[in-house]
Design a protein around this motif. Structure first.
Motif: not given
Length: 319
Positions: A181-187, A192-195, A222-234
């Protein structure tokens, strides 16, 4: 019986001194100095060994573990007491506590003088959430470096892990998901940052963005679209648990004195008292470790006393 106990006590005292001397020689070889140049660390070991549940030799063992991690004598001096308290507070051995202390400082770029605060955060988190030492030990090495690079502090990172631990996530899953999640936020221009409505650089900004997203409403796709399968639950847990996360983060803000308090509470038992007595006795015997004169006089007094008792017993038997 008395004479046997007396002799055994003397033997144990000499053994304590020999063990402490050898432990310090071992430490000196790792530090690359003469044992005579370790006065500060030896004084720490003697004092802490006398006043805690750990013996002086145990303390020197902890100092040795810190030295193996590359810390200097002055750094070890600052780290020793907090690390002892941390081991007691979270119920782990000194070697593991030393490794955790060293890794935490290194991961988050902290100084040795920050040891008490950093370990206080970790100790308090185990009381305020489902985190425990093993969980932190597993998760922090995975998520810590990324969190630090992203700009999150030890408190921020521990809060995120605690939030997931409270929801039943195991250490490995929580660490991997939080890191991703933090790696996605880095972009800053990523999905994720846009959402979240804006680039996120701090913990409050993350909580604010999550609350906004939660209020707007978001489904699984929507959650899957902005994160990934391994992170969506968290990510879903973070969305639902912002209030809980903020409460935990607030609890970790001021931990001054908490590490010492928790350690003392853990030792306020009969078992703790027994350990304290053993440490105090070893502290007494080690008073003689710095000089051959006093211990020679003490041992000679013991020998004279035993001989006096023997003479009296023989005298009575002859009668």
């Amino acid at each position: 019986v008395a004479v046997t106990a007396l002799a055994k006590g003397v033997k144990n005292a000499v053994s304590n001194i020999a063990d402490f001397e050898q432990a310090n020689v071992n430490l000196s070889t790792i530090l690359g100095v003469n044992v005579k140049q370790m006065g500060l660390l030896m004084d720490d070991a003697l004092e802490l060994g006398r006043r805690t549940q750990y013996t002086a030799s145990h303390v020197t063992g902890l100092q040795t573990e810190l030295a193996k991690l590359g810390f200097t004598q002055q750094q070890i001096h600052l780290m020793t007491a907090p690390t002892l308290n941390f081991a007691t507070a979270v119920g782990t051995d000194l070697s593991s506590a030393a490794a955790m202390a060293g890794a935490t400082l290194r991961i988050f770029g902290l100084d040795a003088k920050d040891t008490e605060d950093a370990l206080g955060v970790l100790a308090v988190s185990t009381n305020r959430s489902a985190l425990n030492f093993s969980y932190l030990q597993t998760a922090m090495s995975t998520v810590g470096p990324v969190a630090k690079s992203f700009g999150f502090s030890l408190r921020d990172t521990t809060t995120l892990l605690g939030t997931l631990a409270n929801a039943g996530f195991d250490a490995s899953s929580a660490a991997t998901a939080t890191r991703n999640i933090l790696l996605n936020l880095a972009d800053s221009s990523g999905k994720l940052a846009t959402a979240l409505g804006k680039p996120v650089k701090t913990f409050p900004e993350l909580m604010e963005g999550l609350q906004t997203l939660q209020e707007r409403g978001i489904n699984l796709n929507e959650a899957l679209a902005i994160t990934d399968k391994r992170s969506v639950s968290a990510f879903s847990r973070f969305l639902e648990g912002t209030k809980d996360a903020e409460a935990l983060r607030d609890a970790l803000e001021d931990v001054n004195g908490e590490l010492d308090r928790i350690a003392k509470e853990r030792m306020n038992t009969v078992q703790g008292a027994v350990k304290s007595v053993a440490s105090a006795w070893e502290g007494f015997t080690l008073v003689f470790s710095n000089s051959k004169g006093p211990i020679k006089s003490f041992l000679q007094w013991m020998a004279d006393t035993i001989n006096l008792i023997t003479d009296k017993l023989q005298s009575v038997q002859k009668k």
